[in-house]
Structure formats: structure tokens, C-alpha cells
Design a protein around this motif. Structure first.
Motif, PDB file in Angstrom:
ATOM      1  N   GLU A  16      35.223  -3.200  24.057  1.00 37.99           N
ATOM      2  CA  GLU A  16      34.652  -2.884  25.369  1.00 37.99           C
ATOM      3  C   GLU A  16      34.672  -1.383  25.643  1.00 37.99           C
ATOM      4  O   GLU A  16      33.782  -0.849  26.305  1.00 37.99           O
ATOM      5  N   LEU A  17      35.668  -0.687  25.107  1.00 40.68           N
ATOM      6  CA  LEU A  17      35.748   0.761  25.295  1.00 40.68           C
ATOM      7  C   LEU A  17      34.546   1.475  24.686  1.00 40.68           C
ATOM      8  O   LEU A  17      34.137   2.545  25.147  1.00 40.68           O
ATOM      9  N   LYS A  18      33.955   0.875  23.655  1.00 36.66           N
ATOM     10  CA  LYS A  18      32.833   1.521  22.980  1.00 36.66           C
ATOM     11  C   LYS A  18      31.619   1.678  23.889  1.00 36.66           C
ATOM     12  O   LYS A  18      30.786   2.561  23.661  1.00 36.66           O
ATOM     13  N   SER A  19      31.499   0.835  24.887  1.00 37.51           N
ATOM     14  CA  SER A  19      30.329   0.909  25.773  1.00 37.51           C
ATOM     15  C   SER A  19      30.653   1.511  27.134  1.00 37.51           C
ATOM     16  O   SER A  19      29.814   1.507  28.037  1.00 37.51           O
ATOM     17  N   LYS A  20      31.853   2.059  27.277  1.00 39.21           N
ATOM     18  CA  LYS A  20      32.181   2.752  28.524  1.00 39.21           C
ATOM     19  C   LYS A  20      31.418   4.079  28.593  1.00 39.21           C
ATOM     20  O   LYS A  20      31.026   4.636  27.566  1.00 39.21           O
ATOM     21  N   PRO A  21      31.210   4.613  29.800  1.00 37.57           N
ATOM     22  CA  PRO A  21      30.319   5.778  29.975  1.00 37.57           C
ATOM     23  C   PRO A  21      30.950   7.110  29.579  1.00 37.57           C
ATOM     24  O   PRO A  21      31.018   8.050  30.374  1.00 37.57           O
ATOM     25  N   ALA A  53      38.998   9.819  22.444  1.00 37.18           N
ATOM     26  CA  ALA A  53      40.401   9.446  22.234  1.00 37.18           C
ATOM     27  C   ALA A  53      41.219   9.646  23.505  1.00 37.18           C
ATOM     28  O   ALA A  53      42.117   8.849  23.816  1.00 37.18           O
ATOM     29  N   MET A  54      40.910  10.690  24.253  1.00 43.40           N
ATOM     30  CA  MET A  54      41.662  10.976  25.479  1.00 43.40           C
ATOM     31  C   MET A  54      41.304  10.018  26.610  1.00 43.40           C
ATOM     32  O   MET A  54      42.068   9.898  27.577  1.00 43.40           O
ATOM     33  N   LEU A  55      40.154   9.353  26.498  1.00 45.26           N
ATOM     34  CA  LEU A  55      39.738   8.399  27.521  1.00 45.26           C
ATOM     35  C   LEU A  55      40.166   6.969  27.173  1.00 45.26           C
ATOM     36  O   LEU A  55      39.716   6.017  27.796  1.00 45.26           O
ATOM     37  N   GLU A  56      41.024   6.844  26.221  1.00 46.22           N
ATOM     38  CA  GLU A  56      41.527   5.533  25.802  1.00 46.22           C
ATOM     39  C   GLU A  56      42.803   5.169  26.558  1.00 46.22           C
ATOM     40  O   GLU A  56      43.705   5.999  26.685  1.00 46.22           O
ATOM     41  N   PRO A  57      42.936   3.935  27.051  1.00 43.20           N
ATOM     42  CA  PRO A  57      44.177   3.487  27.699  1.00 43.20           C
ATOM     43  C   PRO A  57      45.211   3.106  26.637  1.00 43.20           C
ATOM     44  O   PRO A  57      45.505   1.927  26.414  1.00 43.20           O
ATOM     45  N   THR A  58      45.745   4.110  25.957  1.00 43.80           N
ATOM     46  CA  THR A  58      46.576   3.875  24.776  1.00 43.80           C
ATOM     47  C   THR A  58      47.803   3.023  25.086  1.00 43.80           C
ATOM     48  O   THR A  58      48.144   2.103  24.316  1.00 43.80           O
ATOM     49  N   GLU A  59      48.477   3.300  26.190  1.00 45.26           N
ATOM     50  CA  GLU A  59      49.691   2.535  26.502  1.00 45.26           C
ATOM     51  C   GLU A  59      49.380   1.051  26.649  1.00 45.26           C
ATOM     52  O   GLU A  59      50.140   0.191  26.186  1.00 45.26           O
ATOM     53  N   GLN A  60      48.278   0.753  27.292  1.00 45.55           N
ATOM     54  CA  GLN A  60      47.880  -0.643  27.465  1.00 45.55           C
ATOM     55  C   GLN A  60      47.586  -1.298  26.117  1.00 45.55           C
ATOM     56  O   GLN A  60      47.993  -2.442  25.856  1.00 45.55           O
ATOM     57  N   ALA A  84      26.718  10.629  37.829  1.00 44.55           N
ATOM     58  CA  ALA A  84      27.127   9.757  36.736  1.00 44.55           C
ATOM     59  C   ALA A  84      28.616   9.938  36.422  1.00 44.55           C
ATOM     60  O   ALA A  84      29.322   8.969  36.111  1.00 44.55           O
ATOM     61  N   TYR A  85      29.079  11.165  36.525  1.00 42.23           N
ATOM     62  CA  TYR A  85      30.494  11.456  36.267  1.00 42.23           C
ATOM     63  C   TYR A  85      31.388  10.741  37.284  1.00 42.23           C
ATOM     64  O   TYR A  85      32.414  10.151  36.917  1.00 42.23           O
ATOM     65  N   GLU A  86      31.016  10.780  38.541  1.00 43.72           N
ATOM     66  CA  GLU A  86      31.826  10.111  39.570  1.00 43.72           C
ATOM     67  C   GLU A  86      31.888   8.611  39.320  1.00 43.72           C
ATOM     68  O   GLU A  86      32.947   7.985  39.500  1.00 43.72           O
ATOM     69  N   LEU A  87      30.787   8.018  38.896  1.00 45.88           N
ATOM     70  CA  LEU A  87      30.797   6.583  38.581  1.00 45.88           C
ATOM     71  C   LEU A  87      31.654   6.302  37.343  1.00 45.88           C
ATOM     72  O   LEU A  87      32.385   5.302  37.296  1.00 45.88           O
ATOM     73  N   ALA A  88      31.558   7.194  36.337  1.00 51.60           N
ATOM     74  CA  ALA A  88      32.363   7.014  35.130  1.00 51.60           C
ATOM     75  C   ALA A  88      33.851   7.109  35.442  1.00 51.60           C
ATOM     76  O   ALA A  88      34.666   6.342  34.902  1.00 51.60           O
ATOM     77  N   LYS A  89      34.212   8.043  36.301  1.00 49.95           N
ATOM     78  CA  LYS A  89      35.620   8.183  36.689  1.00 49.95           C
ATOM     79  C   LYS A  89      36.168   6.867  37.235  1.00 49.95           C
ATOM     80  O   LYS A  89      37.292   6.486  36.947  1.00 49.95           O
ATOM     81  N   LYS A  90      35.359   6.178  38.049  1.00 50.22           N
ATOM     82  CA  LYS A  90      35.812   4.923  38.645  1.00 50.22           C
ATOM     83  C   LYS A  90      35.996   3.849  37.577  1.00 50.22           C
ATOM     84  O   LYS A  90      36.962   3.074  37.627  1.00 50.22           O
ATOM     85  N   GLN A  91      35.089   3.802  36.608  1.00 50.57           N
ATOM     86  CA  GLN A  91      35.222   2.796  35.553  1.00 50.57           C
ATOM     87  C   GLN A  91      36.472   3.037  34.712  1.00 50.57           C
ATOM     88  O   GLN A  91      37.193   2.101  34.379  1.00 50.57           O
ATOM     89  N   TYR A  92      36.711   4.286  34.371  1.00 49.45           N
ATOM     90  CA  TYR A  92      37.902   4.586  33.577  1.00 49.45           C
ATOM     91  C   TYR A  92      39.178   4.417  34.399  1.00 49.45           C
ATOM     92  O   TYR A  92      40.216   3.973  33.876  1.00 49.45           O
TER      93      TYR A  92
END
Length: 428
Positions: free
Chosen positions: A383-388, A357-364, A11-19
Motif C-alpha cells: 500500500e505504501l507504493k501507491s501513497k502520494p 524511505a523517510m516516509l515509511e512507518p518503519t516502527e509499525q 497536493a502536498y497538504e493532502l499528502a501530509k494528511k495521508q502520511y
């Protein structure tokens, strides 16, 4: 590797790809979690009783724990065992936050204007053993000399002198803690002073509080050893109409004297957000202290959960790179549920908020904001609320050697059966 661990890794490897598709480096976020250091408040283990006297009972001053769940710690050995159990179930870097009433007094009655570093040496040694930093608090409450409603702002010079001396000694103890542990000890001061009904003379009490603080803080300690913080409150039991140490008072004092301002998110009006205050205060003070709790309609100190208030606090700190300027502490004392479980749930909730907070694309997101693209910004935040995020969190827990997901619940239950049951017939 167990099946569950394998699923977490997958699950972590899939989450990494989404982020990664959003430009977020998940491994960098996990690495940055090392900078999130949470100070565990010792008073969750025993409902703010302390060890000044055997079977200590609070005598007033605005402290009130709700509930009487069986198995609370009744001495230092039990408290340390409970802390060790909680720490074993919490990932990341932690500190201990101790109140002055928790000294190792060896059965001797030591009043608060007489405490010394020696009364806390065993706590320092315990922190060394467990590789923990330590913070400290003057205990300006639950004492006969606090029953009149005023301590550092009292118009009685003898009462005021007693609490000034207590604060002086607590600062000396804090400096010694920081010196021995090689990490600055944050010393926080909160007082219950105020008026139940509408007062006529607010000014004199505030002038006396300023005078007392000036005297108590007159000795300067090395900032590598000790940092001062002052904590405000909107109101308290017995201080509904006027609180001497209001936010306005302490913010002004902190700015003028370059101390930390302590923001407790239960100490403000329910419509105020402490997350919004962080960037405002840090324009004028070098550092601030947070006491994170969960108020329900008022300062009721419920166990922290992953709610919007906590997520905003974490987001503001991470978005603005404030981790080096903000000290993170917890302040809740729930006696209605298993106390170790409360520690674990509350601390992990704070840590989860920082990971989100650290998984947020803040610059974007900032770019969208600056370009006036309000719809796009709102859509991205939703959309970030439903990310893994949960997949990343579970992997982080495995990496830190603590139970992932809900597995810690069973650990707490086993500790209750094996340890807490011996303290109470209700659990047998």
C-alpha cells in the motif's frame, strides 16, 4: 505563486494528511533530507577522459563509456559550467567527486607519480565558491603502465612502485582537500587488475596488492581531513576470469585496517543486492562508501533510476539510522544521452529513494514483523507504493528552489541549445 506552484502546495497538504494517518511526520522527513549528501562524479561530464593531455583518450584498463552524444565537456571550464548547471537543477546537499586525471595541469604533462595538491587547488577554490565538499580518487587505469593488466599487484616492481607512489600522492592531495574545505575528503582506490583467462597464480598477485596497499596507506592522516576507502569488483573487461581486488579481499582489508569498504552496486553478481550488504559490512567496519549506478546485465554504469536496488539501499540506511556511517556517491557515465540530463535524472532518483524511505512507518512495520504478522507487513509495504510520495517530492523541490516535476527537462534542453551547441556542429 503560479498555478502549478499552488497545485503542488495543495497536493502536498493532502499528502501530509495521508502520511499522518500512518504515523509519518512529513515535515520531519523533509528536514531529514538535509542529511542526505550525494557526491557528484565529475566523470559524467566527459566520459572519463580527464585533462592529463589535450583531447585525452583512454588507453585501456577497463573503462568504457557507451555513446558519443554531442556536446561533452572538453576542458575544465566547460566541465565546471556543466556541473554548475546540473547542481542548479538538483535539490539537497551535494559534494564533488574528482578523479586524479582531472587535475588543473595548465597544459603541462604531469605523470601520475608526480601530481601534487597545487594541481587541484583551483578545484578546491571552486568548491569553496559553491559551498561544496569534495572527494577524490586515485586513477589506477587508462595509462601505459596499466596496459599489462596489473597495477598495484603487478609482479614488475617498477610498475608497482609507480602506482604505489601515485596512491601516496592522491592520499596527500585528499588530506589537503579535506583540510582546506573543513570536511573529510573520502579517497577511494579501485584498480582494474585481473586476468582475462584462468590464472594459475592468484595468490601472488593478492599478496602483492596487500603489500602495495600497506605501503601506500602507511602514512596516517587526520580523519577530519581524509578517509580511505577500497573498492572491489566482480570482474571487468580483460579481467573476466580473476579480479585481484575481489570483494572478499577488500572486505578483509577494510576490516583489518579500519578503512571504508566501497560497495558499487554494479560490481556484484546480478542476483546480489548491495542493500543487503550494508548492515552486514557495518557490523565490522565503522563506515562505508556507496557508488550508486545501474547495471544492466553487467557493470554497464547506466544512469541511476528509481528502481528496487536503489530503493533497498536507501531503505536499509534510513531504517537503521546509518546516514552518519555511509558516504553516498554516484558512478555512472552515460555518453548516449545529454550528459547534464543524465546527472539530474540519476541524482534525483537517488534522492527520491531516500525520501521514500523517510516516509515509511518503519516502527509499525518492524512491530508487525516481530509479531509474526507477515500478511499485514506485506500488505502495508504494498500500500505504501501507491501513497502520494510525488506530491511531497515536488514540494521539496520547490522548497529547495529547483524545478519541480518534469520542469527541469526544459532547462536542460535550453542549456543544450545555448551552450552545448557551441561545442558541436551536430547540435546546431
Amino acid at each position: 505563486m503560479s498555478n502549478k506552484e499552488q497545485y503542488i502546495h495543495e497536493a502536498y497538504e493532502l499528502a501530509k494528511k495521508q502520511y499522518a494517518a500512518l504515523g509519518v511526520d512529513v515535515e520531519a522527513a523533509i528536514k531529514k533530507m538535509e542529511e542526505v549528501v550525494v557526491s557528484l562524479h565529475c566523470w559524467q561530464t566527459d566520459d572519463v577522459g580527464g585533462f592529463e593531455t589535450p583531447d585525452a583518450e583512454l588507453s585501456g584498463g577497463g573503462i568504457q563509456a557507451t555513446g558519443n552524444y554531442p556536446g561533452k565537456a572538453t576542458n575544465i571550464a566547460e566541465m565546471r559550467a556543466d556541473l554548475e548547471k546540473a547542481i542548479s537543477l538538483i535539490p539537497g546537499n551535494l559534494r564533488l567527486n574528482l578523479h586524479a586525471i582531472y587535475g588543473d595541469f595548465q597544459g603541462e604533462l604531469v605523470d601520475r607519480d608526480q601530481i601534487e595538491p597545487k594541481h587541484f587547488q583551483s578545484w578546491i577554490d571552486w568548491c569553496k565558491e559553491h559551498n561544496l565538499g569534495m572527494d577524490f580518487n586515485a586513477s589506477n587505469f587508462s595509462h601505459p603502465k596499466a596496459d599489462g593488466g596489473f597495477t598495484l599487484s603487478s609482479k614488475d616492481p617498477e610498475i608497482r612502485a609507480f602506482w604505489v607512489e601515485h596512491l601516496k600522492r592522491c592520499r596527500e592531495i585528499s588530506a589537503e582537500i579535506g583540510r582546506q574545505l573543513g570536511s573529510p575528503c573520502v579517497h577511494n582506490s579501485w584498480i582494474p587488475d585481473g586476468s582475462k583467462d584462468i590464472p594459475v597464480d592468484r595468490n601472488s598477485h593478492r599478496a602483492l596488492l596487500k603489500q602495495s596497499l600497506d605501503e601506500a596507506l602507511s602514512i596516517k592522516y587526520d580523519a577530519d581531513h581524509m578517509l580511505d576507502a577500497v573498492e572491489s569488483k566482480l570482474f571487468g573487461i580483460g579481467a573476466e576470469s580473476m579480479t585481484v581486488g575481489s570483494h572478499d579481499f577488500y572486505l578483509g582489508y577494510a576490516i583489518k585496517n579500519n578503512t571504508l569498504i566501497c560497495l558499487d552496486n554494479g560490481h556484484f553478481h546480478p542476483t546480489e543486492e548491495v542493500g543487503d550488504k550494508i548492515s552486514a559490512c557495518l557490523q565490522f567496519v565503522d563506515q562505508l562508501l556507496l557508488h550508486m549506478t545501474r547495471p544492466v546485465r553487467w557493470d554497464s554504469d547506466h544512469v541511476v533510476t528509481l528502481n528496487d536496488d536503489i530503493k533497498l539501499i536507501a531503505s536499509e540506511i534510513i531504517r537503521n539510522n546509518f546516514l552518519g556511517r555511509v558516504k553516498l556517491g554516484l558512478d555512472f557515465f552515460d555518453a548516449s544521452i545529454n550528459r547534464i540530463g543524465a546527472y539530474v535524472v540519476g541524482t534525483r532518483a537517488v534522492q527520491k529513494a531516500f525520501m521514500i524511505a523517510m516516509l515509511e512507518p518503519t516502527e509499525q512495520l518492524v512491530r508487525l514483523e516481530e509479531e509474526g504478522k507477515g500478511f499485514e507487513r506485506l500488505a502495508m509495504l504494498e500500500e505504501l507504493k501507491s501513497k502520494p510520495f510525488g506530491a511531497v517530492w515536488d514540494y521539496y523541490c520547490l522548497k529547495m528552489g529547483v524545478p519541480a516535476g518534469e520542469d527541469y527537462i526544459q532547462d536542460v534542453q535550453e542549456y543544450e541549445r545555448e551552450v552545448l551547441a557551441a561545442r558541436s556542429h551536430e547540435l546546431v
